[in-house]
Motif scaffolding. Structure first.
Motif, short mmCIF file in Angstrom:
data_model
loop_
_atom_site.label_atom_id
_atom_site.label_comp_id
_atom_site.label_asym_id
_atom_site.label_seq_id
_atom_site.Cartn_x
_atom_site.Cartn_y
_atom_site.Cartn_z
N VAL A 1 0.85 -1.18 0.00
CA VAL A 1 0.00 0.00 0.00
C VAL A 1 0.89 1.24 0.00
O VAL A 1 1.99 1.20 0.58
CB VAL A 1 -0.96 0.00 1.21
CG1 VAL A 1 -0.20 0.12 2.52
CG2 VAL A 1 -2.00 1.10 1.09
N TYR A 2 0.44 2.27 -0.67
CA TYR A 2 1.22 3.49 -0.82
C TYR A 2 0.46 4.68 -0.25
O TYR A 2 -0.77 4.69 -0.20
CB TYR A 2 1.51 3.75 -2.29
CG TYR A 2 2.18 2.60 -3.00
CD1 TYR A 2 1.43 1.68 -3.73
CD2 TYR A 2 3.56 2.43 -2.94
CE1 TYR A 2 2.04 0.62 -4.37
CE2 TYR A 2 4.18 1.37 -3.58
CZ TYR A 2 3.41 0.47 -4.30
OH TYR A 2 4.02 -0.59 -4.93
N LEU A 3 1.21 5.69 0.14
CA LEU A 3 0.62 6.95 0.55
C LEU A 3 1.38 8.06 -0.17
O LEU A 3 2.55 8.33 0.16
CB LEU A 3 0.69 7.16 2.06
CG LEU A 3 -0.01 8.42 2.57
CD1 LEU A 3 -1.53 8.29 2.39
CD2 LEU A 3 0.33 8.69 4.04
N GLN A 4 0.74 8.65 -1.16
CA GLN A 4 1.32 9.79 -1.87
C GLN A 4 0.93 11.05 -1.12
O GLN A 4 -0.25 11.33 -0.96
CB GLN A 4 0.80 9.84 -3.31
CG GLN A 4 1.33 11.02 -4.10
CD GLN A 4 2.82 10.97 -4.34
OE1 GLN A 4 3.38 9.92 -4.65
NE2 GLN A 4 3.50 12.11 -4.18
N MET A 5 1.92 11.79 -0.68
CA MET A 5 1.69 12.99 0.11
C MET A 5 2.18 14.20 -0.66
O MET A 5 3.38 14.31 -0.96
CB MET A 5 2.43 12.88 1.46
CG MET A 5 2.07 11.63 2.24
SD MET A 5 2.81 11.57 3.88
CE MET A 5 4.55 11.44 3.44
N ASN A 6 1.27 15.09 -1.00
CA ASN A 6 1.59 16.31 -1.74
C ASN A 6 1.28 17.53 -0.88
O ASN A 6 0.54 17.46 0.10
CB ASN A 6 0.78 16.36 -3.04
CG ASN A 6 1.10 15.22 -3.97
OD1 ASN A 6 2.23 14.72 -4.02
ND2 ASN A 6 0.11 14.81 -4.74
#
Length: 116
Positions: A79-84
């Motif tokens: 699982v990934y968490l893209q944080m912008n």
């Protein structure tokens, strides 16, 4: 049992981006929800985002909605968490969690620091 290993944390400037990864191993077929939580110094652990492993349904904490995106790759059990658009208040230890019928498993955490 499920084992979780997070990676991708680090130091980033305000407004920058990071992507966290969480690789699951063990009894991965039993997982129905995977999630990211975070805990800042002196604060309670809070939910950042979660995703169901079957339908991919997502939920986000109010403070990250619109800036963070959770996704999963079931083939890789990751699982990934893209944080912008990161803000200093996003600074925390980020933990991956996996929920199954036997309980909740936690990763060891990865530090994210947002600072200039």
């Amino acid at each position: 049992q499920v084992q979780l290993v997070e990676s991708g944390g680090g130091l980033v400037q305000p407004g920058g981006s990071l992507r966290l990864s969480c690789a699951a191993s063990g009894s991965t077929s039993s997982i129905n929800i995977m999630a990211w939580y975070r805990q800042a110094p002196g604060k309670q652990r809070e939910l950042v985002a979660r995703i169901t492993t079957s339908a991919g349904t997502t939920n986000y904490g109010d403070s990250v909605n619109g800036r963070f995106t959770i996704s999963r790759d079931n083939a890789k059990n990751t699982v990934y968490l893209q944080m912008n658009s990161l803000k200093p208040e996003d600074t925390a230890v980020y933990y991956c969690a996996a929920s199954s019928i036997v309980g909740v498993s936690w990763g060891q955490g990865t530090q994210v620091t947002v600072s200039s």
